[in-house]
Design a protein around this motif. Structure first.
Motif, short mmCIF file in Angstrom:
data_model
loop_
_atom_site.label_atom_id
_atom_site.label_comp_id
_atom_site.label_asym_id
_atom_site.label_seq_id
_atom_site.Cartn_x
_atom_site.Cartn_y
_atom_site.Cartn_z
N GLN A 230 5.66 1.17 -2.98
CA GLN A 230 4.81 0.60 -4.02
C GLN A 230 5.59 0.21 -5.25
O GLN A 230 5.03 0.03 -6.33
N TRP B 49 -6.08 -0.82 3.09
CA TRP B 49 -5.29 -1.28 4.22
C TRP B 49 -6.20 -1.76 5.35
O TRP B 49 -7.14 -1.06 5.73
N ARG C 266 5.18 4.45 2.50
CA ARG C 266 4.63 3.38 1.68
C ARG C 266 5.63 3.06 0.57
O ARG C 266 6.24 3.95 -0.01
N TYR D 171 3.66 -1.89 0.46
CA TYR D 171 3.98 -1.97 1.88
C TYR D 171 3.77 -0.62 2.55
O TYR D 171 4.00 0.44 1.97
N LYS D 172 3.34 -0.71 3.84
CA LYS D 172 3.12 0.49 4.62
C LYS D 172 3.42 0.20 6.08
O LYS D 172 3.25 -0.94 6.54
N GLU D 173 3.87 1.21 6.80
CA GLU D 173 4.23 1.01 8.21
C GLU D 173 3.15 1.54 9.13
O GLU D 173 2.68 2.67 8.97
N ASP E 113 -6.41 4.61 1.06
CA ASP E 113 -5.63 5.85 0.98
C ASP E 113 -5.57 6.43 -0.43
O ASP E 113 -4.74 7.28 -0.73
N TRP F 4 -0.51 5.62 10.21
CA TRP F 4 0.14 5.05 9.03
C TRP F 4 1.28 5.96 8.59
O TRP F 4 1.18 7.19 8.64
N LYS F 5 2.38 5.35 8.13
CA LYS F 5 3.54 6.11 7.72
C LYS F 5 4.30 5.38 6.61
O LYS F 5 4.45 4.16 6.67
#
Length: 322
Positions: free
Chosen positions: A116, A75, A114, A102-104, A70, A111-112
């Motif tokens: 950092q 990821w 993040r 982290y990312k959901e 990204d 993806w939604k």
């Protein structure tokens, strides 16, 4: 610089500050850091692409988020939930440190969000920020000084050019010396203005950054460096011409001195090309990094050697003329 792809306005502003620090701090260390950063991030992105081409997709519900790079982190193909990966190793402050970004992965397979925060270090460039401020003050003083020099030298050349009574070989040499300093001042002022404009109009996407770092900034810095070195060389060799003329004035006939004016022009404007051009070629082949801030000693002596020799010869001519 390449961090501009980070999500979030807060992160973007912080990254822009880091970018300015890296670009404006004119030390060998920071110049090398910028080059290393670009190279390591590109390598990280290529490794991420190869990893995705070989990775297997998650099993289960069939809903998953595709692996992606990204712009900040790599990821993997992931099932819905919170996904974490180590902080990108290309960040200069990550060495020996631990942390994750982290990312959901949503239930829709997208993806939604993040987080950092574990990969940030606001204090890493603190000392460099102070150094940049000092360099900025010195740059302003330099521009003011060169502007005053430019104005006074232009006035001197104008007066000497308009008053026909001042037209003689000696004053022609003085005028050429003044013009060489005018060109040097102009090169410094133009470089500072162009770089300031470039640094305050930073790109917003990756394509823009690639073009910005690999062409615009690099070309401007190197071109300004070459022009400055040429005009500095002209300064010293016109000073050498002044010394030669002083020696000639005492030991040679007047007619001979007038006939030597063309040769003086060649020495003053032509001789610097004999070492600036080879220096440019060698820098391109062996030290083509950043804005040519690094100086390998033997390469630096391609320029400093002839200039030092011109100073020594000038002193010899002047001492003999006293």
């Amino acid at each position: 610089m390449v961090f501009m792809l980070l999500a979030g306005r807060r992160a973007a502003l912080r990254v822009q500050r880091w970018t300015l620090i890296v670009l404006l701090y004119s030390s060998q260390v920071m110049g090398s850091m910028l080059d290393d950063l670009i190279y390591k991030r590109s390598e990280y992105q290529e490794n991420c692409t190869r990893f995705h081409s070989k990775a297997t997709f998650p099993t289960g519900t069939g809903i998953f988020c595709n692996g992606t790079f990204d712009g900040f982190a790599c990821w993997p193909h992931s099932s819905p939930g919170i996904v974490s990966v180590p902080c990108p190793p290309y960040l200069p402050w990550i060495k020996g440190a631990t942390g994750n970004v982290y990312k959901e992965c949503t239930v829709n397979g997208t993806w939604k969000i993040r987080n950092q925060s574990e990969c940030e270090n606001d204090n890493f460039f603190k000392s460099e920020e102070e150094e940049v401020f000092r360099h900025s003050v010195l740059r302003v003083l330099s521009i003011v000084g060169y502007s005053l020099s430019f104005s006074s030298l232009c006035l001197a050349v104008l007066i000497m050019g308009l008053l026909r009574k001042l037209h003689c070989t000696r004053n022609y040499i003085h005028m050429n010396l003044f013009v060489s300093f005018i060109f040097r001042a102009t090169a410094v002022i133009i470089k500072e203005v162009i770089l300031q404009v470039a640094y305050t109009n930073l790109p917003r996407d990756e394509n823009g950054w690639n073009s910005y770092t690999k062409s615009t900034i690099s070309f401007i810095c190197k071109a300004s460096k070459v022009s400055l070195e040429y005009f500095v060389g002209c300064n010293y060799f016109w000073l050498l011409v002044e010394a030669i003329f002083l020696h000639t004035l005492l030991f040679t006939a007047v007619l001979t001195r007038k006939r030597l004016l063309k040769k003086y022009m060649i020495i003053g404007w032509g001789t610097p090309l004999l070492f600036v051009i080879p220096w440019t070629v060698v820098k391109t082949l062996y030290e083509n990094k950043s804005c040519w801030l690094n100086n390998i000693s033997w390469i630096w002596w391609i320029i400093r050697g002839p200039i030092s020799l011109s100073v020594i010869v000038s002193m010899i001519f002047i001492s003999e003329s006293l």
